[in-house]
Design an enzyme around this catalytic site. Sequence first.
Site, PDB file in Angstrom:
ATOM      1  N   VAL A 199     -13.133 -17.205   2.128  1.00 40.04           N
ATOM      2  CA  VAL A 199     -13.060 -17.040   0.673  1.00 40.04           C
ATOM      3  C   VAL A 199     -11.762 -17.679   0.193  1.00 40.04           C
ATOM      4  O   VAL A 199     -10.680 -17.392   0.729  1.00 40.04           O
ATOM      5  CB  VAL A 199     -13.098 -15.555   0.271  1.00 40.04           C
ATOM      6  N   GLY A 223     -14.163 -13.955   7.126  1.00 41.15           N
ATOM      7  CA  GLY A 223     -15.020 -12.931   7.730  1.00 41.15           C
ATOM      8  C   GLY A 223     -16.181 -13.566   8.444  1.00 41.15           C
ATOM      9  O   GLY A 223     -16.205 -14.772   8.683  1.00 41.15           O
ATOM     10  N   GLY A 224     -17.162 -12.723   8.788  1.00 42.17           N
ATOM     11  CA  GLY A 224     -18.308 -13.204   9.538  1.00 42.17           C
ATOM     12  C   GLY A 224     -19.135 -14.217   8.783  1.00 42.17           C
ATOM     13  O   GLY A 224     -19.823 -15.037   9.380  1.00 42.17           O
ATOM     14  N   ASP A 244     -24.832  -4.052   1.762  1.00 45.85           N
ATOM     15  CA  ASP A 244     -23.590  -4.127   2.535  1.00 45.85           C
ATOM     16  C   ASP A 244     -22.430  -3.539   1.733  1.00 45.85           C
ATOM     17  O   ASP A 244     -21.323  -4.067   1.741  1.00 45.85           O
ATOM     18  CB  ASP A 244     -23.294  -5.577   2.935  1.00 45.85           C
TER      19      ASP A 244
END
Length: 778
Positions: free
Chosen positions: A49, A44-45, A157
Amino acid sequence: MINESTRAAGAGIHGNSLTSIELKAIEPGSSLGRYRLVERLGEGGMGEVWKAHDANLDRTVAVKVIRRSATWDDTIRERFRREALALSRLSHSGVATVFDFDAQDGYDYLVMEYVAGGTLASRLSAGPLQIDEVLRLAAAIAEGLENAHRNGVLHRDLKPGNIVLTNDGNPKILDFGLAVLLSEDAVAGRITEPGLIVGSLPYMAPEQLYGEADDVRSDIYALGAVLFEMVSGERPFEKDRAGALMFAIINNAPPPLRSLRPDVPEDLERLVAACLEKERANRPQTAAVVAESLRRIYNGVSSGALTFTPTSGVRSIAVLPFRNVSNDSSQEYFADGMTETLISDLAQIKALRVISRTSAMKYKQTQLSVPEVARELNVDAVLEGSALLIGNRVRLNVQLISARADSTLWADRYDRELEDVLGLQSELAQTIAREISIQITPAEEIQLARYAPVNPQAHLEFLKSRHSVYVAAPEALRIGLIHARRAIEIDPTFPLAWTALADCLIFRVIRGVVPASEAVPEAAAAARKALELDPILPDAHASMGLILSHTGDVSGGRRALQKAVDLNPGLAGAHNLLGRTLYALGRHTEAQASMHKSMSLDPLSMVMYAGAGDAYYFARDYEKSILHYRMALVLDSGFDGAHTGLARSLEALGRFEEARSEYEEGRRLSGGLAGPSFGLAHLAVAMGNRDEALRILSDLESARSSRVVSAWGIAVLHAHLGNIDEAFKWLYTAIDEHASGVIVLRVHPRLEPIRNDPRYDPLVRRLGLNDASSVHNG
């Protein structure tokens, strides 16, 4: 160690600065510290992971490899380490635990509990959940949030992708605070690139878009958005473009859940709506309240026992444009005038938020249903009706409709003589307030009941003048001026006619149709006459405030505009103009509050958003100014002033190529106005191209002989170039010409080079910008 094959050069930490090093590629079998990477789980940004094995404790963990920003240094990394330690102290079954944080070979990484199940996002890809499952999962999520909040940790978030489901179906929340920890500003909501906001936009609260996600209620909004999606399979707001989505989050109400899924319990619908309230004070104040409410709904507790809804009844209303049922198009002005006057009367009731004329008129002849209009304007009720003028008699048919239930709350029909039309509308406003149980103060009751009979023909001429002023085009203003003069000829004691005359005259100056010397004295005299006839007429104080603030008396303009909004809290334009005088005096917090009030009352007005953009620009909060200019452009992408304002803020942040593009677009759309050209000259100065700036300046000075080019603009450009004597010469000319730009002499960022000159403070005092109640910002 990490595999020796290499990637592109990246950033590494040496001492307190970044240098370029070769980052070794991460592949299965690579190691970071004691963690052997097994399988990439996602990207992701923030980075990647990985599923990994902790050799020391012989357990499976998740390792998030952080993608560094350009400004990542030892200071940021140390702050991140401290925050990661705080996160590691969270201990709750609904929160994925943080175990470790470290760096190796140019990579920073975070080690977390590994949860084998998939995310809630992947679960929702198959559609909405069963209601019982929603209640069970959401209560557990809320309890996890509450535990974090009690320990001083916000998420900022929260979204389905940050909630994982264990193999036995229980939720765990991931990534507490990472969106903030990893932003170079360390503040959720800061705009760092075009259209990029830290956080996940569809789940962000309105205040988070403004960079103000500083308490638990922003997380509660996000929880409400997740709940909405769990129940309906849809997000509260769905838009194709980021700007349109931000606008909807700030201004629109989501559809009622039961309109998307009829089997939703009414209490659950109410709870989700409460979580998604625009104002933080109107949401449940803790996640514990949400969890308890969900448990009670699951157990079948009646709605009377649930106390999460902070308000009830009608507290906001939109008056849709009255339909002209005369079959005579020349009577449109009358139907529109009736709408405007009723809005103005209702707006005097401070406890009621009334959508202003500009936004309401966008729904003229709309095909949208009442609930759809109410959602777009975020109001509790809508008044609609028709107006008919037959000779000197007025006939109104009106009905008040509940936005949520789409049912009629009240309806009536009125037949009156035209000379009693203002009394009729005052009576109608009082009846509506009574029907929705809004408390009217004694002062408001006096204000609503004070209208005297009017001369029918003078009133019709006044309505025609107002109709033209709202068009605002030069020819429309000329026609409006004719009707205002006719109204005064018919009845010189009619104060509203004098305000119409004052507004037509000053708007002709503001639009550059006539020079200030030609129209300002008559405009000021007309406003004074209106006040002489009716000292507590809000419109007259607003007219006087507009004139004074645009002709050099900023403090006097502020006082007049404050009086106008005190008398009528619903005057959106007056709030906007008041905000302008406040930031000109350096009172930035008050100015921004005034601008937000104007946007709340007139949510579809590009002018209100651009005004707020200006307020944040002059407070030097450039990120927030960008957001507001973008909102103005969502409403009208052809608004040249918003493009130029946006360019100015981008320039201030050093985003020069974006700024150039916006200045060029503003110049194309403006049809030859000088503002964007001044902007391109300032951009050249900022980029170190002095020769280009001087070329543009020379062209603009020469053009004054053939078209309108502001002496104020020339003065500011000289100041930015460091030509101090020339800057003051042109400032004196601008003041003599009553240039409207001089209002920001005290606060304009580009005037920094002249603020220490002994000629500067006397100019500030001359313009009344040294208001003792304001704080110097120079």
